[in-house]
Design a protein around this motif. Structure first.
Motif, short mmCIF file in Angstrom:
data_model
loop_
_atom_site.label_atom_id
_atom_site.label_comp_id
_atom_site.label_asym_id
_atom_site.label_seq_id
_atom_site.Cartn_x
_atom_site.Cartn_y
_atom_site.Cartn_z
N ALA A 188 -1.89 30.00 20.07
CA ALA A 188 -1.60 29.09 18.94
C ALA A 188 -1.82 27.64 19.36
O ALA A 188 -1.96 27.32 20.55
CB ALA A 188 -0.16 29.30 18.48
N ASP A 189 -1.88 26.75 18.39
CA ASP A 189 -1.96 25.33 18.67
C ASP A 189 -0.55 24.84 19.04
O ASP A 189 0.30 24.63 18.19
CB ASP A 189 -2.48 24.57 17.44
N ASN A 190 -0.33 24.69 20.34
CA ASN A 190 0.99 24.28 20.83
C ASN A 190 1.06 22.80 21.19
O ASN A 190 1.99 22.38 21.90
CB ASN A 190 1.36 25.13 22.07
N SER A 191 0.10 22.02 20.69
CA SER A 191 0.08 20.60 21.05
C SER A 191 1.30 19.85 20.55
O SER A 191 1.73 18.86 21.15
CB SER A 191 -1.20 19.95 20.50
N SER A 192 1.88 20.30 19.44
CA SER A 192 3.06 19.62 18.89
C SER A 192 4.35 20.39 19.14
O SER A 192 5.40 20.04 18.59
CB SER A 192 2.88 19.39 17.39
N LEU A 193 4.29 21.41 19.96
CA LEU A 193 5.47 22.22 20.25
C LEU A 193 6.51 21.39 20.99
O LEU A 193 6.18 20.67 21.95
CB LEU A 193 5.08 23.42 21.11
N GLU A 194 7.77 21.47 20.55
CA GLU A 194 8.84 20.79 21.29
C GLU A 194 9.02 21.49 22.63
O GLU A 194 9.23 22.70 22.68
CB GLU A 194 10.15 20.80 20.51
N ARG A 195 8.93 20.72 23.71
CA ARG A 195 9.00 21.30 25.04
C ARG A 195 10.43 21.36 25.55
O ARG A 195 11.29 20.54 25.18
CB ARG A 195 8.15 20.47 26.02
N ILE A 196 10.70 22.34 26.38
CA ILE A 196 12.01 22.46 27.02
C ILE A 196 12.21 21.24 27.92
O ILE A 196 11.33 20.88 28.70
CB ILE A 196 12.09 23.76 27.83
N ALA A 197 13.36 20.61 27.79
CA ALA A 197 13.62 19.37 28.52
C ALA A 197 13.64 19.62 30.03
O ALA A 197 14.38 20.48 30.51
CB ALA A 197 14.93 18.75 28.08
N PRO A 198 12.84 18.86 30.79
CA PRO A 198 12.86 19.01 32.26
C PRO A 198 14.04 18.26 32.86
O PRO A 198 14.66 17.41 32.20
CB PRO A 198 11.54 18.36 32.68
N PRO A 199 14.38 18.55 34.12
CA PRO A 199 15.39 17.72 34.80
C PRO A 199 14.88 16.29 34.92
O PRO A 199 13.67 16.04 34.89
CB PRO A 199 15.52 18.38 36.17
N LEU A 200 15.79 15.36 35.06
CA LEU A 200 15.39 13.96 35.21
C LEU A 200 14.69 13.75 36.55
O LEU A 200 15.09 14.32 37.57
CB LEU A 200 16.61 13.05 35.13
N SER A 201 13.64 12.92 36.52
CA SER A 201 12.98 12.53 37.77
C SER A 201 13.89 11.59 38.56
O SER A 201 14.92 11.13 38.06
CB SER A 201 11.65 11.84 37.46
N ARG A 202 13.48 11.26 39.79
CA ARG A 202 14.30 10.36 40.60
C ARG A 202 14.44 9.00 39.93
O ARG A 202 15.53 8.42 39.89
CB ARG A 202 13.68 10.21 41.99
N ASP A 203 13.34 8.48 39.39
CA ASP A 203 13.42 7.18 38.70
C ASP A 203 14.31 7.29 37.46
O ASP A 203 15.10 6.38 37.18
CB ASP A 203 12.02 6.72 38.29
#
Length: 385
Positions: free
Chosen positions: A302-317
């Motif tokens: 499917a066209d997943n370009s606008s799919l809401e992504r699962i939130a990743p952990p915060l980066s160090r910054d």
């Protein structure tokens, strides 16, 4: 804040009833509920949920104008007034830690309760602490120690023991006095309407989390997957939710979160490839294999370009930025004696860090706008940097 010395002493607590009152007929329950129109309804439930997807109702406990009753689920579900009052936004329903009760009413009666007041939230707003247990607050405010020995008992069996019935009444006997105590303190702080607002927001949020189309976002371990893989995961999770509902089985009895993530990661195109994924039971391949392969294909192509992504952990910054932001929110929370966990839950703060556009967030709407007003300029300045 020393809540033990607050105005709770001036609140009347109805005595424990000498005899337990059961309402046995729907028409009798209609009449019982009509005794005190407009008065707050104290509400609690007991249920069983071990081997099923849906909670099985075991008991409904009601308190109205100082009187209490116990109701079998078969009676409650046939009561016209009970259903009407649940859905009536003008009749306050007093609950404590209400999330499981609301889920029960949605799934059992197909009713979205309105006008709900979560007194655990109210106690937090009043300065009693975040996520305080009911028994502890009762003991602190009213000096009564509750017997919790019946908590894990069988609520589906009949007849209920005397200890179970007493326990059930105690779970609602203090709700109206607690409401009076909370309301008095919040009125003094200008936050009485905030309890109504936050309870309604929390109820709406809980209902939204049950949407099968969005449940994949709860699988935080899937954040490393690509958009294509998360598209497959979304289809797999949606299917599992509907399958669990159809069969009334817990999620892990169908396929666990970890296995769904593993299948989405591997994107199997055949039953053999599916069988080779470590941990996938052979029985699941036989029963669901063709469906799973189809879901993976559909979701990944499917066209997943606008799919809401699962939130990743915060980066160090981002973690450094998060600490700065949290410091400002904590200052506002401490100045108002509001628990940080209630004012700014970690997941919501992380979303601000990941998407630093305040227009996307609710922090400066409703009662939070009042609390955060003194630090708003500092927060906006930080987000611009």
């Amino acid at each position: 804040m020393d809540i033990s010395a607050q105005a709770a002493a001036a609140v009347d607590v109805p005595p424990a009833p000498a005899n337990i009152h059961w309402v046995r007929e729907p028409e009798a329950l209609d009449q019982w509920l009509d005794r005190a129109p407009g008065k707050p309804l104290a509400l609690d439930t007991e249920f069983e949920r071990v081997n099923t997807f849906y909670p099985i109702p075991g008991l409904v406990q009601l308190g109205l104008d100082g009187e209490f009753c116990l109701v079998d689920p078969s009676v409650a579900e046939q009561s016209r007034r009970f259903r009407e009052m649940l859905a009536d936004p003008n009749t306050p329903k007093l609950l404590y830690a209400m999330s499981e009760d609301l889920e029960l009413f949605r799934q059992w009666l197909n009713i979205e309760p309105a006008g709900v007041i979560d007194l655990q939230i109210g106690a937090a707003m009043a300065g009693a602490g975040f996520s305080l247990g009911y028994a502890r607050l009762v003991e602190t405010l009213f000096g009564e120690t509750l017997d919790k020995s019946a908590t894990r008992s069988d609520w589906l069996a009949r007849p209920l023991s005397d200890a179970q019935q007493r326990y059930a009444i105690e779970d609602i006997r203090f709700l109206e006095p607690m409401y009076q105590w909370v309301s008095g303190l919040l009125r003094d702080r200008g936050l009485e309407a905030a309890l109504v607002e936050e309870s309604a927001r929390f109820a709406d949020e809980l209902a939204g989390q049950e949407d099968p189309d969005n449940h994949y976002l709860k699988l935080r371990g899937g954040w490393t997957l690509s958009a294509q893989q998360q598209g497959a995961l979304r289809e797999l999770v949606r299917w599992r939710e509907l399958e669990c509902q159809r069969r009334d089985r817990p999620r892990n009895r169908v396929l666990s979160d970890a296995l769904l993530i593993a299948i989405a990661e591997r994107l199997p195109g055949s039953l053999k490839e599916l069988s080779n994924i470590q941990g996938v039971p052979s029985g699941a391949v036989r029963r669901y294999g063709d469906v799973l392969i189809e879901l993976v294909s559909r979701g990944s192509t499917a066209d997943n370009s606008s799919l809401e992504r699962i939130a990743p952990p915060l980066s160090r910054d981002q973690q450094g930025f998060f600490k700065q932001l949290k410091r400002l929110f904590r200052k506002a929370a401490e100045d108002y004696d509001i628990p940080m966990e209630l004012l700014a839950p970690r997941k919501r703060l992380e979303k601000v860090v990941q998407h630093p556009d305040l227009a996307q967030h609710e922090f400066f709407q409703g009662w939070r706008a009042q609390i955060l007003a003194p630090v708003r300029a500092d927060i906006e300045e930080l987000l611009k940097s």
